[in-house]
Design an enzyme around this catalytic site. Structure first.
Site, PDB file in Angstrom:
ATOM      1  N   GLY A  14       0.786  -1.231   0.000  1.00 45.56           N
ATOM      2  CA  GLY A  14       0.000   0.000   0.000  1.00 45.56           C
ATOM      3  C   GLY A  14       0.816   1.279   0.000  1.00 45.56           C
ATOM      4  O   GLY A  14       0.402   2.275   0.589  1.00 45.56           O
ATOM      5  N   ASN A  16       1.193   3.307  -2.421  1.00 44.46           N
ATOM      6  CA  ASN A  16       0.383   4.346  -3.094  1.00 44.46           C
ATOM      7  C   ASN A  16      -0.710   4.869  -2.159  1.00 44.46           C
ATOM      8  O   ASN A  16      -1.019   6.061  -2.157  1.00 44.46           O
ATOM      9  CB  ASN A  16      -0.250   3.781  -4.370  1.00 44.46           C
ATOM     10  CG  ASN A  16       0.709   3.853  -5.542  1.00 44.46           C
ATOM     11  OD1 ASN A  16       1.002   4.938  -6.040  1.00 44.46           O
ATOM     12  ND2 ASN A  16       1.214   2.703  -5.967  1.00 44.46           N
ATOM     13  N   LYS A  93      -7.870  -8.091  -6.858  1.00 43.84           N
ATOM     14  CA  LYS A  93      -9.145  -8.743  -7.209  1.00 43.84           C
ATOM     15  C   LYS A  93      -9.910  -7.890  -8.217  1.00 43.84           C
ATOM     16  O   LYS A  93      -9.764  -6.669  -8.244  1.00 43.84           O
ATOM     17  CB  LYS A  93     -10.009  -8.907  -5.948  1.00 43.84           C
ATOM     18  CG  LYS A  93      -9.498  -9.965  -4.999  1.00 43.84           C
ATOM     19  CD  LYS A  93     -10.046 -11.326  -5.375  1.00 43.84           C
ATOM     20  CE  LYS A  93      -9.529 -12.448  -4.507  1.00 43.84           C
ATOM     21  NZ  LYS A  93      -8.096 -12.714  -4.583  1.00 43.84           N
ATOM     22  N   ILE A  95     -13.009  -5.946  -9.599  1.00 45.20           N
ATOM     23  CA  ILE A  95     -14.200  -5.300  -9.047  1.00 45.20           C
ATOM     24  C   ILE A  95     -15.409  -5.844  -9.815  1.00 45.20           C
ATOM     25  O   ILE A  95     -15.420  -5.825 -11.057  1.00 45.20           O
ATOM     26  CB  ILE A  95     -14.106  -3.758  -9.212  1.00 45.20           C
ATOM     27  CG1 ILE A  95     -12.878  -3.184  -8.485  1.00 45.20           C
ATOM     28  CG2 ILE A  95     -15.387  -3.082  -8.727  1.00 45.20           C
ATOM     29  CD1 ILE A  95     -12.907  -3.248  -6.975  1.00 45.20           C
ATOM     30  N   ASN A 109      -7.742   3.346 -11.276  1.00 51.06           N
ATOM     31  CA  ASN A 109      -6.682   2.381 -10.954  1.00 51.06           C
ATOM     32  C   ASN A 109      -5.345   2.946 -11.426  1.00 51.06           C
ATOM     33  O   ASN A 109      -5.305   3.756 -12.352  1.00 51.06           O
ATOM     34  CB  ASN A 109      -6.969   1.061 -11.681  1.00 51.06           C
ATOM     35  CG  ASN A 109      -5.924   0.007 -11.385  1.00 51.06           C
ATOM     36  OD1 ASN A 109      -5.510  -0.178 -10.244  1.00 51.06           O
ATOM     37  ND2 ASN A 109      -5.467  -0.690 -12.416  1.00 51.06           N
ATOM     38  N   HIS A 111      -1.592   1.648 -12.858  1.00 52.73           N
ATOM     39  CA  HIS A 111      -0.932   0.486 -13.445  1.00 52.73           C
ATOM     40  C   HIS A 111       0.533   0.837 -13.723  1.00 52.73           C
ATOM     41  O   HIS A 111       0.815   1.919 -14.239  1.00 52.73           O
ATOM     42  CB  HIS A 111      -1.652   0.112 -14.745  1.00 52.73           C
ATOM     43  CG  HIS A 111      -1.162  -1.168 -15.337  1.00 52.73           C
ATOM     44  ND1 HIS A 111      -1.549  -2.391 -14.834  1.00 52.73           N
ATOM     45  CD2 HIS A 111      -0.312  -1.426 -16.358  1.00 52.73           C
ATOM     46  CE1 HIS A 111      -0.951  -3.347 -15.534  1.00 52.73           C
ATOM     47  NE2 HIS A 111      -0.197  -2.790 -16.456  1.00 52.73           N
ATOM     48  N   ASP A 152      -7.667  -3.194 -17.033  1.00 48.63           N
ATOM     49  CA  ASP A 152      -6.730  -2.207 -17.596  1.00 48.63           C
ATOM     50  C   ASP A 152      -7.172  -1.589 -18.919  1.00 48.63           C
ATOM     51  O   ASP A 152      -6.349  -1.077 -19.664  1.00 48.63           O
ATOM     52  CB  ASP A 152      -5.338  -2.845 -17.798  1.00 48.63           C
ATOM     53  CG  ASP A 152      -4.754  -3.368 -16.503  1.00 48.63           C
ATOM     54  OD1 ASP A 152      -5.040  -2.769 -15.440  1.00 48.63           O
ATOM     55  OD2 ASP A 152      -4.013  -4.362 -16.543  1.00 48.63           O
TER      56      ASP A 152
HETATM   57  C1  GRF Z   1       1.819  -0.493  -7.983  1.00 50.00           C
HETATM   58  O1  GRF Z   1       2.931  -0.720  -8.779  1.00 50.00           O
HETATM   59  C2  GRF Z   1       0.600  -0.233  -8.831  1.00 50.00           C
HETATM   60  O2  GRF Z   1       0.897   0.337 -10.051  1.00 50.00           O
HETATM   61  C3  GRF Z   1       0.049  -1.606  -9.044  1.00 50.00           C
HETATM   62  O3  GRF Z   1       0.305  -2.310  -7.859  1.00 50.00           O
HETATM   63  C4  GRF Z   1       1.427  -1.736  -7.200  1.00 50.00           C
HETATM   64  C5  GRF Z   1       0.997  -1.420  -5.793  1.00 50.00           C
HETATM   65  O4  GRF Z   1       2.043  -1.010  -4.996  1.00 50.00           O
HETATM   66  N1  GRF Z   1      -1.342  -1.560  -9.418  1.00 50.00           N
HETATM   67  P1  GRF Z   1       1.776  -0.455  -3.552  1.00 50.00           P
HETATM   68  O5  GRF Z   1       1.023  -1.538  -2.774  1.00 50.00           O
HETATM   69  O6  GRF Z   1       0.981   0.795  -3.664  1.00 50.00           O
HETATM   70  O7  GRF Z   1       3.123  -0.228  -2.970  1.00 50.00           O
END
Ligand code: GRF
Length: 196
Positions: A14, A16, A93, A95, A109, A111, A152
């Site tokens: 997590g 991000n 997962k 959605i 999202n 990516h 995606d």
């Molecule tokens: C990120 O690289 C994001 O692009 C992808 O999953 C990863 C999550 O990383 N969807 P984090 O859990 O936020 O560190």
């Protein structure tokens, strides 16, 4: 601007989610993360949520007899949180279609590649970065997009590019891309909240 409710979904560490949370605390993003939903009870994201007074919810389709019961529970949880935006941050997962339809253009999202390259079912995490290195691409990056019924494939909102260096490994590239994600995602969330 009055803070708006956001719900974040994450399956892993997590980072991000944490970057986004920090951006709400310093008011860069005028929002309140009201809940963190994870399918993984051991997710670092859940631990962080609980330590930071964000409601942490474990919800996995595995724990339900059927998809309809799971979807119903998710719908009820979201109804209660009434999020302006649903932010997927490393959520593995799918959605459910009903939820995607219900929150059209309100689920996003991130990516770790320049979509449409390296996107779709099975393209996640280090697999993406390994493929970029193997293909000797000169650049990579991250993409924020709306979530639609297909993995995606939703409309792209923003991308950030990074160079791929000659001596890069999948790991060094992943770290460079992740750094960009932490900058891009809060910016996009801020933009979307101010235009909705
Ligand atoms: C990120 O690289 C994001 O692009 C992808 O999953 C990863 C999550 O990383 N969807 P984090 O859990 O936020 O560190």
């Amino acid at each position: 601007m009055k803070p708006k409710n956001i719900v974040v979904f994450a399956s892993g560490g997590g980072s991000n989610f944490k970057a986004l949370h920090k951006a709400t605390l310093n008011k860069e993003v005028p929002a309140r993360i009201t809940a963190l939903i994870s399918d993984n009870p051991d997710a670092g994201a859940l631990k962080y949520a609980r330590e930071n007074e964000i409601r942490g919810i474990v919800l996995s389709p595995r724990d339900y007899d059927n998809q309809a019961a799971y979807t119903d529970m998710l719908r009820k949880i979201l109804e209660k949180e009434s999020p302006k935006l649903i932010v997927l941050a490393g959520y593995l997962k799918k959605i459910p279609d009903e939820i995607v339809d219900l929150y059209k253009r309100r689920i996003i999202n991130i990516h770790p590649a320049l979509l449409p390259k390296y996107g779709g079912k099975g393209w996640y995490g280090m697999r993406v970065h390994r493929a970029v290195i193997e293909n000797r691409d000169k650049e990579s990056g991250c993409t924020v997009h709306y979530v639609t019924r297909d993995y995606d494939e939703g409309p792209i909102i923003a991308q950030s590019k990074v160079p791929v260096r000659e001596d890069d490994t999948a790991e060094s590239l992943a770290a460079r891309v992740l750094k960009q994600e932490h900058l891009l995602y809060p910016k996009v969330v801020r933009f979307l909240l101010s235009h909705n």
